[in-house]
Design a protein around this motif. Sequence first.
Motif, PDB file in Angstrom:
ATOM      1  N   UNK A   1       0.765  -1.247   0.000  1.00 36.33           N
ATOM      2  CA  UNK A   1       0.000   0.000   0.000  1.00 36.33           C
ATOM      3  C   UNK A   1       0.788   1.286   0.000  1.00 36.33           C
ATOM      4  N   UNK A   2       0.131   2.343   0.495  1.00 35.29           N
ATOM      5  CA  UNK A   2       0.643   3.707   0.346  1.00 35.29           C
ATOM      6  C   UNK A   2       1.843   4.067   1.179  1.00 35.29           C
ATOM      7  N   UNK A   3       2.180   3.223   2.162  1.00 37.58           N
ATOM      8  CA  UNK A   3       3.263   3.612   3.072  1.00 37.58           C
ATOM      9  C   UNK A   3       4.543   2.837   2.816  1.00 37.58           C
ATOM     10  N   UNK A   4       4.658   2.186   1.674  1.00 34.57           N
ATOM     11  CA  UNK A   4       5.844   1.373   1.364  1.00 34.57           C
ATOM     12  C   UNK A   4       7.070   2.272   1.211  1.00 34.57           C
ATOM     13  N   UNK A   5       7.881   2.329   2.275  1.00 41.29           N
ATOM     14  CA  UNK A   5       9.009   3.282   2.347  1.00 41.29           C
ATOM     15  C   UNK A   5      10.048   3.047   1.242  1.00 41.29           C
TER      16      UNK A   5
END
Length: 207
Positions: free
Chosen positions: A188-192
């Motif tokens: 998702x959106x927080x994949x560093x």
Amino acid sequence: MSTPLVIAISGASGSGKSLFTENLLKEFSEEGKTVQILREDHYYRSQDHLPMAEREKNNYDHPKAFEHELLVEHLEALINWKAIEYPHYCYKTHTRLEQTEHLISAPVIIVEGIMLLANEALQPLFDIKIFVDTPLDICLLRRMKRDIAERGRTLESVAKQYESTVKPMYHQFISPSRFTADVIVTQGGKNRIALDVIKSHIQQSLL
Ligand code: C5P
Ligand code: MG
């Protein structure tokens, strides 16, 4: 002057593509107005001519629900450093707002939406294609919470829409479109790590 870099971020509804886009934008927010964002859902066709009951029954997960012709026109303008009149959309009334927003171009244009990689005419306009791949049960849970809290829906309406259009259209159009992507982002959106890789690719392109 070189042309803007256009990045498409796609994936299922609730996959985290809006969050990924926001987080990518934050990475560049301290560096001046480098990034401009377009959301595909602003290009949903107007439903003004239909009564509310009819609007609710529309299939919003079919490529034809979007005015992609206008999105193509706007992207071409921005690539040529021209400004656009960006439409705005209301999920509660299922229709486009009268007011548009004057939007200028930028060195990096990010476009975000479910059907971006499933439309042939849009593909030549994208320099980088990203697909956010999230398990469907997680997408559905997020969508339920969001649609009830922000989009004026009930649990029953979300469930009914999911069964009748969201899920089948995902399998028909969105899921196969992942194979046209350059990068698939999991988690998702927080994949560093994905954010760092894409950020450094953008920075290289801007040199
Ligand atoms: O932000 P997200 O990608 O989830 O937005 C796309 C979704 O919005 C689509 O799956 C579509 O079913 C939904 N939608 C809706 N009502 C509208 C327009 C779109 O539920 N009027
Ligand atoms: Mg979204």
